[in-house]
Design an enzyme around this catalytic site. Structure first.
Site, mmCIF file in Angstrom:
data_model
loop_
_atom_site.group_PDB
_atom_site.id
_atom_site.type_symbol
_atom_site.label_atom_id
_atom_site.label_comp_id
_atom_site.label_asym_id
_atom_site.label_seq_id
_atom_site.Cartn_x
_atom_site.Cartn_y
_atom_site.Cartn_z
ATOM 1 N N PRO A 95 42.789 50.263 36.925
ATOM 2 C CA PRO A 95 42.160 50.627 35.651
ATOM 3 C C PRO A 95 42.958 50.121 34.452
ATOM 4 C CG PRO A 95 42.310 52.539 37.090
ATOM 5 C CD PRO A 95 43.114 51.444 37.734
ATOM 6 N N GLU A 122 48.248 56.137 45.321
ATOM 7 C CA GLU A 122 48.482 56.120 43.866
ATOM 8 C C GLU A 122 48.702 54.698 43.362
ATOM 9 O OE1 GLU A 122 47.844 59.062 42.393
ATOM 10 O OE2 GLU A 122 47.507 59.513 44.525
ATOM 11 N N ARG A 160 28.090 34.089 43.882
ATOM 12 C CA ARG A 160 26.715 33.762 43.494
ATOM 13 C C ARG A 160 26.649 32.697 42.402
ATOM 14 N NH1 ARG A 160 25.007 36.154 39.199
ATOM 15 N NH2 ARG A 160 22.798 36.322 39.676
ATOM 16 N N ASP A 175 19.875 35.702 34.292
ATOM 17 C CA ASP A 175 20.636 36.920 34.524
ATOM 18 C C ASP A 175 21.024 37.621 33.234
ATOM 19 O OD1 ASP A 175 20.732 36.435 37.218
ATOM 20 O OD2 ASP A 175 22.604 35.319 37.077
#
Ligand code: 4HQ
Length: 257
Positions: A95, A122, A160, A175
């Site tokens: 994060p 962790e 992709r 897209d």
């Protein structure tokens, strides 16, 4: 391109690499994904890959030494395959990293691949991260229990974009985010959907056969949806010069809410 994925759970990747539009690219090794089970690099009798954190507290930390052995094996294997190539990017999912977006996906898709580290518990001992990681990537502002899902999301999004993976080169352009806007809604048969709440017809312009009008309608649906849900993306598209005068005129015609 080649991705070497270091993970405690290689079995999570295998079924994913065998389905959908990306399957051929993985099977042909156009995108060569090699899985390195971290447990194989644990040397003690218990095959330990984690231990308690210094300073105390809950959770476990991934040990440097098995990771160092895995990394040495990956690097040796890559040197054997591509002797003169520059050192690969080393990606860690966290994060604290750069939020993954289509710009980052395009950068990775144009490159030679990477070494990908999937953390559990962790996370990984900071000394290993300081020594090896060149790019931290976050899937979003929420907490996962491992880096495998972000790694799969990255591999899917990058694959992709490879030549020949989508049936139609034009489907890239349609897209969400290809031009920085959200995608327009899509419809298929039946022409009128009969439900207990009444009938829902397909927007008539889509049946009109007027290609320019259809393209304009789709553009306007994209603009209106993006304005409503992601005004930040409208601002960015404006900054990047991706909005025409017609787009701006349409946006000005939208009711303010
Ligand atoms: N992690 N985007 C892996 C995440 C995450 C995210 C927390 C990474 C746990 C072990 N990764 N550690 N969000 O939540 O990438």
């Amino acid at each position: 391109m080649r991705f070497d994925v270091v993970t405690l759970f290689p079995e999570l990747f295998e079924p994913f690499l065998r389905v959908g539009v990306t399957r051929r690219a993985f099977e042909s090794r156009q995108v060569d994904v090699r899985l390195w089970p971290l447990r194989d690099f644990a040397e003690d009798n218990y095959r330990r890959v984690d231990d308690r954190p210094y300073g105390g507290g809950p959770g476990m930390v991934m040990l440097v030494e098995p990771l160092e052995r895995a990394m040495a094996a990956v690097r040796a294997d890559r040197v054997a395959a591509t002797s003169s190539a520059p050192p690969p990017a080393v990606i860690y999912f966290s994060p604290t990293g750069r939020r993954m977006d289509q710009a980052l996906v395009r950068e990775l898709a144009a490159g030679p691949g990477a070494i990908v580290l999937c953390g559990r518990y962790e996370g990984i001992d900071q000394r290993f991260l300081d020594r090896h990681v060149t790019m931290e990537i976050s899937l979003g502002d929420f907490v996962l229990s491992g880096g495998e899902l972000p790694a799969l999301a990255m591999l899917d999004a990058v694959t992709r974009l490879q030549e020949g993976v989508l049936n139609d080169a034009a489907s890239h352009q349609q897209d969400s985010f290809s031009d920085g806007l959200l995608d327009c809604p899509h419809y298929s048969r039946p022409e009128v959907l009969e439900t207990v709440n009444g009938s829902q017809p397909v927007p008539p312009v889509l049946l009109s056969g007027h290609h320019a009008e259809i393209a304009r309608w789709r553009r306007e649906r994209s603009l209106a949806l993006t304005q409503q849900r992601r005004p930040d993306l409208i601002e960015a598209a404006r900054r990047d010069g991706k909005l025409s005068r017609k787009d701006e005129a349409f946006l000005s015609s939208l009711p303010r809410v």
